[in-house]
Design a protein around this motif. Structure first.
Motif, PDB file in Angstrom:
ATOM      1  N   MET A   1       0.846  -1.182   0.000  1.00 40.75           N
ATOM      2  CA  MET A   1       0.000   0.000   0.000  1.00 40.75           C
ATOM      3  C   MET A   1       0.885   1.237   0.000  1.00 40.75           C
ATOM      4  O   MET A   1       1.764   1.400   0.822  1.00 40.75           O
ATOM      5  N   VAL A   2       0.640   2.160  -0.957  1.00 41.41           N
ATOM      6  CA  VAL A   2       1.425   3.381  -1.075  1.00 41.41           C
ATOM      7  C   VAL A   2       0.727   4.480  -0.293  1.00 41.41           C
ATOM      8  O   VAL A   2      -0.468   4.717  -0.464  1.00 41.41           O
ATOM      9  N   LYS A   3       1.474   5.134   0.563  1.00 46.17           N
ATOM     10  CA  LYS A   3       0.922   6.229   1.352  1.00 46.17           C
ATOM     11  C   LYS A   3       0.782   7.462   0.463  1.00 46.17           C
ATOM     12  O   LYS A   3       1.696   7.786  -0.296  1.00 46.17           O
ATOM     13  N   GLU A   4      -0.366   8.141   0.560  1.00 43.14           N
ATOM     14  CA  GLU A   4      -0.575   9.352  -0.217  1.00 43.14           C
ATOM     15  C   GLU A   4       0.344  10.448   0.283  1.00 43.14           C
ATOM     16  O   GLU A   4       0.524  10.609   1.485  1.00 43.14           O
ATOM     17  N   ALA A   5       0.912  11.184  -0.628  1.00 44.41           N
ATOM     18  CA  ALA A   5       1.796  12.276  -0.252  1.00 44.41           C
ATOM     19  C   ALA A   5       0.979  13.459   0.245  1.00 44.41           C
ATOM     20  O   ALA A   5       0.052  13.898  -0.432  1.00 44.41           O
ATOM     21  N   ALA A   6       1.332  13.940   1.428  1.00 43.31           N
ATOM     22  CA  ALA A   6       0.690  15.126   1.970  1.00 43.31           C
ATOM     23  C   ALA A   6       1.397  16.355   1.412  1.00 43.31           C
ATOM     24  O   ALA A   6       2.613  16.361   1.240  1.00 43.31           O
ATOM     25  N   MET A   7       0.618  17.382   1.093  1.00 40.77           N
ATOM     26  CA  MET A   7       1.171  18.602   0.511  1.00 40.77           C
ATOM     27  C   MET A   7       0.698  19.806   1.304  1.00 40.77           C
ATOM     28  O   MET A   7      -0.460  19.863   1.720  1.00 40.77           O
ATOM     29  N   LEU A   8       1.593  20.748   1.462  1.00 42.86           N
ATOM     30  CA  LEU A   8       1.200  22.038   2.008  1.00 42.86           C
ATOM     31  C   LEU A   8       0.626  22.873   0.870  1.00 42.86           C
ATOM     32  O   LEU A   8       0.725  22.492  -0.305  1.00 42.86           O
ATOM     33  N   ILE A   9       0.045  23.997   1.186  1.00 42.40           N
ATOM     34  CA  ILE A   9      -0.724  24.766   0.207  1.00 42.40           C
ATOM     35  C   ILE A   9       0.080  25.147  -1.035  1.00 42.40           C
ATOM     36  O   ILE A   9      -0.433  25.056  -2.150  1.00 42.40           O
ATOM     37  N   SER A  10       1.338  25.544  -0.884  1.00 42.29           N
ATOM     38  CA  SER A  10       2.105  25.963  -2.062  1.00 42.29           C
ATOM     39  C   SER A  10       2.356  24.799  -3.013  1.00 42.29           C
ATOM     40  O   SER A  10       2.226  24.941  -4.230  1.00 42.29           O
ATOM     41  N   GLU A  11       2.695  23.646  -2.465  1.00 43.57           N
ATOM     42  CA  GLU A  11       2.923  22.459  -3.295  1.00 43.57           C
ATOM     43  C   GLU A  11       1.620  22.015  -3.951  1.00 43.57           C
ATOM     44  O   GLU A  11       1.579  21.651  -5.123  1.00 43.57           O
ATOM     45  N   PHE A  12       0.540  22.059  -3.177  1.00 47.08           N
ATOM     46  CA  PHE A  12      -0.764  21.690  -3.719  1.00 47.08           C
ATOM     47  C   PHE A  12      -1.166  22.627  -4.855  1.00 47.08           C
ATOM     48  O   PHE A  12      -1.632  22.179  -5.906  1.00 47.08           O
ATOM     49  N   ALA A  13      -0.991  23.927  -4.647  1.00 46.92           N
ATOM     50  CA  ALA A  13      -1.356  24.906  -5.682  1.00 46.92           C
ATOM     51  C   ALA A  13      -0.595  24.631  -6.972  1.00 46.92           C
ATOM     52  O   ALA A  13      -1.182  24.640  -8.062  1.00 46.92           O
ATOM     53  N   ARG A  14       0.698  24.353  -6.861  1.00 50.57           N
ATOM     54  CA  ARG A  14       1.504  24.026  -8.044  1.00 50.57           C
ATOM     55  C   ARG A  14       0.975  22.772  -8.726  1.00 50.57           C
ATOM     56  O   ARG A  14       0.792  22.735  -9.937  1.00 50.57           O
ATOM     57  N   ALA A  15       0.717  21.728  -7.933  1.00 53.75           N
ATOM     58  CA  ALA A  15       0.249  20.457  -8.496  1.00 53.75           C
ATOM     59  C   ALA A  15      -1.135  20.597  -9.134  1.00 53.75           C
ATOM     60  O   ALA A  15      -1.433  19.938 -10.130  1.00 53.75           O
ATOM     61  N   ALA A  16      -1.967  21.473  -8.567  1.00 51.61           N
ATOM     62  CA  ALA A  16      -3.322  21.660  -9.087  1.00 51.61           C
ATOM     63  C   ALA A  16      -3.362  22.674 -10.223  1.00 51.61           C
ATOM     64  O   ALA A  16      -4.393  22.816 -10.890  1.00 51.61           O
ATOM     65  N   GLY A  17      -2.264  23.382 -10.442  1.00 60.27           N
ATOM     66  CA  GLY A  17      -2.219  24.375 -11.515  1.00 60.27           C
ATOM     67  C   GLY A  17      -3.030  25.615 -11.207  1.00 60.27           C
ATOM     68  O   GLY A  17      -3.651  26.196 -12.097  1.00 60.27           O
ATOM     69  N   MET A  18      -3.046  26.022  -9.948  1.00 64.62           N
ATOM     70  CA  MET A  18      -3.772  27.233  -9.571  1.00 64.62           C
ATOM     71  C   MET A  18      -2.939  28.043  -8.596  1.00 64.62           C
ATOM     72  O   MET A  18      -1.957  27.546  -8.052  1.00 64.62           O
ATOM     73  N   SER A  19      -3.350  29.263  -8.386  1.00 64.02           N
ATOM     74  CA  SER A  19      -2.609  30.116  -7.469  1.00 64.02           C
ATOM     75  C   SER A  19      -2.955  29.769  -6.017  1.00 64.02           C
ATOM     76  O   SER A  19      -4.010  29.180  -5.744  1.00 64.02           O
TER      77      SER A  19
END
Length: 163
Positions: free
Chosen positions: A1-19
């Protein structure tokens, strides 16, 4: 089982393609509900994961299909309550299709007007200027004709004329 990577807001924003501001806005609107971390003191860190990325993509897709953020929030609530049935989903899509087709008709009318206006301008402004719906030439709304009211001749003041 692969653990989901937790992201802080800046990393999440980059990954989601939004500000970051957009992410914060979505969080305030409760479109995204990140986990609150233990770090950060009085402003605990918001932690996002792959599920939040999926939700962000769905929000963007729904926006591109013409749904407002308010509508998206209502639909998300309906989904999260378990009330989103296949029949309900089809009903929503059918209603949206009607809205999009109406919008397309409006856009087609605007495109026709702009094409006619360009052709009229390219032709030296000859002939009647194209009109758009209730809006007249050059974007001037059709005004009701003015009714000129004059006082009876006996009540008019004499006008001084130059000699």
């Amino acid at each position: 089982m692969v653990k989901e990577a937790a992201m802080l807001i800046s990393e999440f924003a980059r990954a989601a393609g939004m500000s970051i501001d957009t992410v914060r806005f979505y969080v305030r609107r409760r479109l995204l509900l990140p986990t609150v971390g233990m770090k950060g003191g009085s402003n605990p860190y918001q932690i996002f994961d792959a599920e939040h990325l999926r939700q962000a993509r769905i929000i963007r897709l729904a926006q591109s299909l013409g749904f407002s953020l308010k509508e998206i929030a209502l639909l998300a609530d309906e989904y999260n309550r378990g009330d989103m049935t296949p029949v309900r989903g089809r009903e929503i899509m059918a209603d949206q299709l009607v809205r999009l087709e109406r919008k397309r008709a409006e856009l087609d009318a605007m495109l026709s007007y702009v094409r006619a206006k360009i052709a009229w301008m390219d032709g030296g402004n000859r002939g009647p200027e194209p009109e758009f719906g209730e809006i007249g030439p050059c974007g001037v709304e059709h005004a009701k004709p003015l009714r000129v009211i004059t006082a009876p001749r006996a009540l008019r003041k004499p006008v001084a004329r130059a000699a």
